[in-house]
Design an enzyme around this catalytic site. Structure first.
Site, mmCIF file in Angstrom:
data_model
loop_
_atom_site.group_PDB
_atom_site.id
_atom_site.type_symbol
_atom_site.label_atom_id
_atom_site.label_comp_id
_atom_site.label_asym_id
_atom_site.label_seq_id
_atom_site.Cartn_x
_atom_site.Cartn_y
_atom_site.Cartn_z
ATOM 1 C CE LYS A 15 -0.671 -4.237 -2.216
ATOM 2 N NZ LYS A 15 0.311 -5.202 -1.720
ATOM 3 N NE ARG A 23 8.103 -6.397 -3.598
ATOM 4 C CZ ARG A 23 7.552 -7.493 -4.135
ATOM 5 N NH1 ARG A 23 8.288 -8.545 -4.410
ATOM 6 N NH2 ARG A 23 6.272 -7.516 -4.376
ATOM 7 N NE ARG A 37 4.230 -11.542 -7.453
ATOM 8 C CZ ARG A 37 3.781 -10.498 -6.743
ATOM 9 N NH1 ARG A 37 2.496 -10.251 -6.701
ATOM 10 N NH2 ARG A 37 4.610 -9.718 -6.090
ATOM 11 N NE ARG A 61 6.239 -7.917 -9.181
ATOM 12 C CZ ARG A 61 5.361 -7.338 -8.372
ATOM 13 N NH1 ARG A 61 4.062 -7.544 -8.544
ATOM 14 N NH2 ARG A 61 5.763 -6.559 -7.395
ATOM 15 N NE ARG A 84 3.504 -0.297 -1.681
ATOM 16 C CZ ARG A 84 3.169 -1.047 -2.755
ATOM 17 N NH1 ARG A 84 2.581 -0.523 -3.784
ATOM 18 N NH2 ARG A 84 3.441 -2.319 -2.753
HETATM 19 P P1 AMP Z 1 3.364 -3.601 -6.111
HETATM 20 O O1 AMP Z 1 3.119 -4.169 -7.453
HETATM 21 O O2 AMP Z 1 2.207 -2.861 -5.548
HETATM 22 O O3 AMP Z 1 3.924 -4.629 -5.158
HETATM 23 O O4 AMP Z 1 4.529 -2.499 -6.292
HETATM 24 C C1 AMP Z 1 5.780 -2.851 -6.837
HETATM 25 C C2 AMP Z 1 6.799 -1.748 -6.570
HETATM 26 O O5 AMP Z 1 6.367 -0.529 -7.171
HETATM 27 C C3 AMP Z 1 7.023 -1.410 -5.110
HETATM 28 O O6 AMP Z 1 7.916 -2.297 -4.463
HETATM 29 C C4 AMP Z 1 7.611 0.000 -5.247
HETATM 30 O O7 AMP Z 1 8.946 -0.042 -5.716
HETATM 31 C C5 AMP Z 1 6.754 0.581 -6.362
HETATM 32 N N1 AMP Z 1 5.525 1.200 -5.828
HETATM 33 C C6 AMP Z 1 4.238 0.789 -6.035
HETATM 34 N N2 AMP Z 1 3.365 1.589 -5.400
HETATM 35 C C7 AMP Z 1 4.109 2.531 -4.747
HETATM 36 C C8 AMP Z 1 3.804 3.621 -3.895
HETATM 37 N N3 AMP Z 1 2.524 3.922 -3.557
HETATM 38 N N4 AMP Z 1 4.830 4.362 -3.421
HETATM 39 C C9 AMP Z 1 6.104 4.090 -3.753
HETATM 40 N N5 AMP Z 1 6.477 3.056 -4.525
HETATM 41 C C10 AMP Z 1 5.485 2.274 -5.035
#
Ligand code: AMP
Length: 187
Positions: free
Chosen positions: A8, A139, A122, A128, A83
């Site tokens: 993404k 996740r 990654r 990370r 989400r």
């Molecule tokens: P990502 O980088 O998009 O994989 O997001 C990493 C983490 O950020 C996720 O596992 C959540 O802990 C938090 N996060 C990102 N976007 C959201 C969202 N829309 N709602 C809730 N938590 C989020």
């Protein structure tokens, strides 16, 4: 939209550049806040590290503020938001209040074994805090339970375009850009 590891962030940047709009990643914003040690970062850190979603109230307030910035006037691309169903409702209401709406939803589909391989790769490179194996598993489960149902919601509005996210980054980018061109021609 797409599960963790679908690409993404990478593809959002490619598409946003093509469209001349900002790519807004809630995950990137949370990570930056954590790194800066802000109050929001301190609130979010435990959730990120556990692979859980940050509470809707926190996430919605943050994105509302971000979408009020001037650089979103000509449009924007959201990466990782909404989400949850609650986030969809909040986004709808927020945009309706400004006579704006979601033009389209791009879903990246990737085979489960490729997802895990990418995330572990990654993990080895980017360090990370949420790319450890148990957190990756969590996740993926959280995505399947809370976010995958959103695809149906947007599909019922006729907004979803599905892209094959398997393969090399540049191949997927090519598919994304081809889709963007054909959507622009239809518009
Ligand atoms: P990502 O980088 O998009 O994989 O997001 C990493 C983490 O950020 C996720 O596992 C959540 O802990 C938090 N996060 C990102 N976007 C959201 C969202 N829309 N709602 C809730 N938590 C989020």
């Amino acid at each position: 939209m797409g599960p963790p590891g679908a690409g993404k962030g990478t593809q959002a940047d490619v598409l946003a550049e093509r469209l001349g709009v900002p790519a807004i990643s809630t995950g990137d914003i949370f990570r930056a806040q954590v790194a800066d040690g802000t109050a929001l970062g301190q609130q979010a850190k435990g959730y990120l590290d556990a692979g859980e979603y940050v509470p809707d109230s926190v996430t919605n307030a943050m994105i509302r503020e971000r979408l009020c910035a001037d650089d979103t006037r000509a449009g924007f691309l959201l990466d990782g938001y909404p989400r949850t169903l609650d986030q969809v409702a909040v986004l709808d209401e927020f945009l309706a209040g400004q006579q704006r709406f979601v033009d389209g939803v791009v879903v990246l589909e990737v085979h489960a074994d490729e997802l895990v391989a990418r995330l572990l790769h990654r993990a080895a490179q980017a360090h990370r805090s949420d790319d450890t194996e148990p957190v990756i598993r969590r996740r993926l489960t959280v995505y399947a339970e809370q976010t995958q149902p959103l695809i149906e919601v947007y599909a019922s509005r006729g907004l979803v375009t599905t892209i094959d996210g398997n393969g090399e980054t540049h191949e997927v980018s090519q598919r994304v850009l081809t889709m963007a061109v054909s959507l622009q021609q239809q518009a």
